[in-house]
Design an enzyme around this catalytic site. Structure first.
Site, PDB file in Angstrom:
ATOM      1  N   TYR A 139     -14.572  -3.337   9.071  1.00  0.00           N
ATOM      2  CA  TYR A 139     -13.237  -2.744   9.071  1.00  0.00           C
ATOM      3  C   TYR A 139     -12.534  -3.007  10.406  1.00  0.00           C
ATOM      4  O   TYR A 139     -11.353  -3.397  10.433  1.00  0.00           O
ATOM      5  CB  TYR A 139     -13.317  -1.239   8.816  1.00  0.00           C
ATOM      6  CG  TYR A 139     -11.975  -0.543   8.901  1.00  0.00           C
ATOM      7  CD1 TYR A 139     -11.081  -0.595   7.846  1.00  0.00           C
ATOM      8  CD2 TYR A 139     -11.598   0.149  10.057  1.00  0.00           C
ATOM      9  CE1 TYR A 139      -9.835   0.020   7.933  1.00  0.00           C
ATOM     10  CE2 TYR A 139     -10.363   0.775  10.142  1.00  0.00           C
ATOM     11  CZ  TYR A 139      -9.487   0.705   9.075  1.00  0.00           C
ATOM     12  OH  TYR A 139      -8.260   1.314   9.172  1.00  0.00           O
TER      13      TYR A 139
ATOM     14  N   SER B 292      -4.753  -0.482  13.814  1.00  0.00           N
ATOM     15  CA  SER B 292      -5.574   0.665  14.188  1.00  0.00           C
ATOM     16  C   SER B 292      -6.092   0.510  15.606  1.00  0.00           C
ATOM     17  O   SER B 292      -6.348  -0.604  16.075  1.00  0.00           O
ATOM     18  CB  SER B 292      -6.765   0.775  13.223  1.00  0.00           C
ATOM     19  OG  SER B 292      -7.757   1.625  13.739  1.00  0.00           O
TER      20      SER B 292
ATOM     21  N   GLY C 103       0.822  -1.208   0.000  1.00  0.00           N
ATOM     22  CA  GLY C 103       0.000   0.000   0.000  1.00  0.00           C
ATOM     23  C   GLY C 103       0.847   1.246   0.000  1.00  0.00           C
ATOM     24  O   GLY C 103       0.573   2.206   0.728  1.00  0.00           O
ATOM     25  N   ALA C 104       1.882   1.263  -0.870  1.00  0.00           N
ATOM     26  CA  ALA C 104       2.871   2.339  -0.823  1.00  0.00           C
ATOM     27  C   ALA C 104       2.639   3.427  -1.864  1.00  0.00           C
ATOM     28  O   ALA C 104       3.539   4.218  -2.129  1.00  0.00           O
ATOM     29  CB  ALA C 104       4.275   1.755  -1.002  1.00  0.00           C
TER      30      ALA C 104
ATOM     31  N   GLY D 274      -0.412   8.155   1.100  1.00  0.00           N
ATOM     32  CA  GLY D 274      -0.548   8.200   2.551  1.00  0.00           C
ATOM     33  C   GLY D 274       0.666   7.707   3.320  1.00  0.00           C
ATOM     34  O   GLY D 274       1.818   7.971   2.972  1.00  0.00           O
ATOM     35  N   ILE D 275       0.397   6.973   4.393  1.00  0.00           N
ATOM     36  CA  ILE D 275       1.451   6.493   5.277  1.00  0.00           C
ATOM     37  C   ILE D 275       2.405   5.559   4.541  1.00  0.00           C
ATOM     38  O   ILE D 275       3.622   5.605   4.755  1.00  0.00           O
ATOM     39  CB  ILE D 275       0.830   5.792   6.505  1.00  0.00           C
ATOM     40  CG1 ILE D 275       0.120   6.825   7.390  1.00  0.00           C
ATOM     41  CG2 ILE D 275       1.890   5.051   7.304  1.00  0.00           C
ATOM     42  CD1 ILE D 275      -0.692   6.212   8.516  1.00  0.00           C
ATOM     43  N   GLY D 276       1.888   4.721   3.664  1.00  0.00           N
ATOM     44  CA  GLY D 276       2.742   3.794   2.930  1.00  0.00           C
ATOM     45  C   GLY D 276       3.747   4.501   2.044  1.00  0.00           C
ATOM     46  O   GLY D 276       4.930   4.142   2.002  1.00  0.00           O
TER      47      GLY D 276
END
Length: 271
Positions: free
Chosen positions: A172, A147, A16-17, A20-22
């Site tokens: 989720y 999370s 997931g890069a 965002g954070i990735g």
């Protein structure tokens, strides 16, 4: 506490890069001199992510791009096979890829609820498929980006795909609880999970109207990737602090039960 010495330059896979954070995690790690395998769900978003990383000052020679749609487990397996072939030593795996559960229950071609598969089952399968490279050198790490919402969740053991009673929030949260629990499974490497904070990413709407920057979240993740940071195996971190996970996540029987469930949902397809 794990604090094994690792080589100066490592190989890290960040899922997931593309945003965002990735994306920020990939940028920070490459800036430290690591070879970063950038995972994208499709070629176009992957090419764009690499272009933006280079434009931000990242050395293109530090980047490798791999593509897999995590809503298709066969693509996860194919990506893992490519990574294992091209990188027989993998020092860090960051399981960061995540989607918000859709408002209407959605089932993948593999028969799994979408957020459960993308957020947890794909990470579970990928970690298993990369057991060889992750075991090749002492001190390897797996960091599951989880999370704080895992505290609100429960695993619907008899109906993990929520066919009987579905809500996007519960689906989720279940995926995040599963990811947190999975970090406690015994392995030759050190696994942990981390809540990187409420950050201004595509998942922000699940938490609040505003949050920290994606960079601030990534800094919490990168800290756990750093061999200089001692880790408690199986631990859960809230940003930078060691924190108690939800009580159910600390039960050894729950870890065994979850792995058995995950093996059933992905293992039969990989047999």
């Amino acid at each position: 506490m794990s604090s094994a010495v690792s080589p100066a330059f490592r190989t890290v896979l960040v899922t997931g890069a593309t945003s965002g954070i990735g994306w920020e995690t990939a940028r920070l790690l490459a800036g430290r001199g690591d070879t970063v395998i950038v995972h994208a769900p499709d070629q176009a978003s992957g090419d764009d992510a690499v272009t933006r990383l280079v434009a931000a000052g990242t050395d293109v020679l530090r980047l490798r791009l791999v593509v897999a749609d995590f809503s298709r487990l066969d693509e996860v397996r194919a990506m893992a096979a490519r990574v294992a072939e091209e990188h027989p030593v993998l020092d860090v795996l960051v399981n960061n890829a995540a989607v918000a559960a859709p408002e209407r229950r959605t089932v993948t071609a593999d028969g799994n609820e979408l957020s459960l598969q993308v957020n947890f089952l794909a990470a579970y399968l990928l970690t298993r498929e990369l057991a060889g490279p992750l075991s090749a050198r002492p001190g390897s790490r797996v960091v599951n980006v989880s999370s704080s919402m895992h505290r609100t969740a429960s695993i619907a053991w008899s109906d993990p795909h929520r066919a009987k009673r579905y809500s996007s929030g519960a689906a989720y949260a279940q995926s995040q609880l599963a990811l947190t629990i999975a970090a406690r499974e015994q392995a030759p490497w050190t696994s942990v999970s981390v809540h990187p904070g409420v950050c201004d990413t595509g998942l922000l709407r699940l938490y609040a109207h505003e949050g920290d920057s994606a960079l601030q979240g990534a800094e919490c993740v990168v800290r756990l990737c750093d061999p200089a940071t001692g880790l408690v195996p199986g631990a859960y971190y809230d940003r930078r602090a060691l924190s108690p996970a939800a009580p159910v996540a600390m039960e050894d029987r729950t870890v065994r039960r979850l792995c058995k469930l995950a093996d059933r949902l992905v293992g039969a397809k990989s047999a």
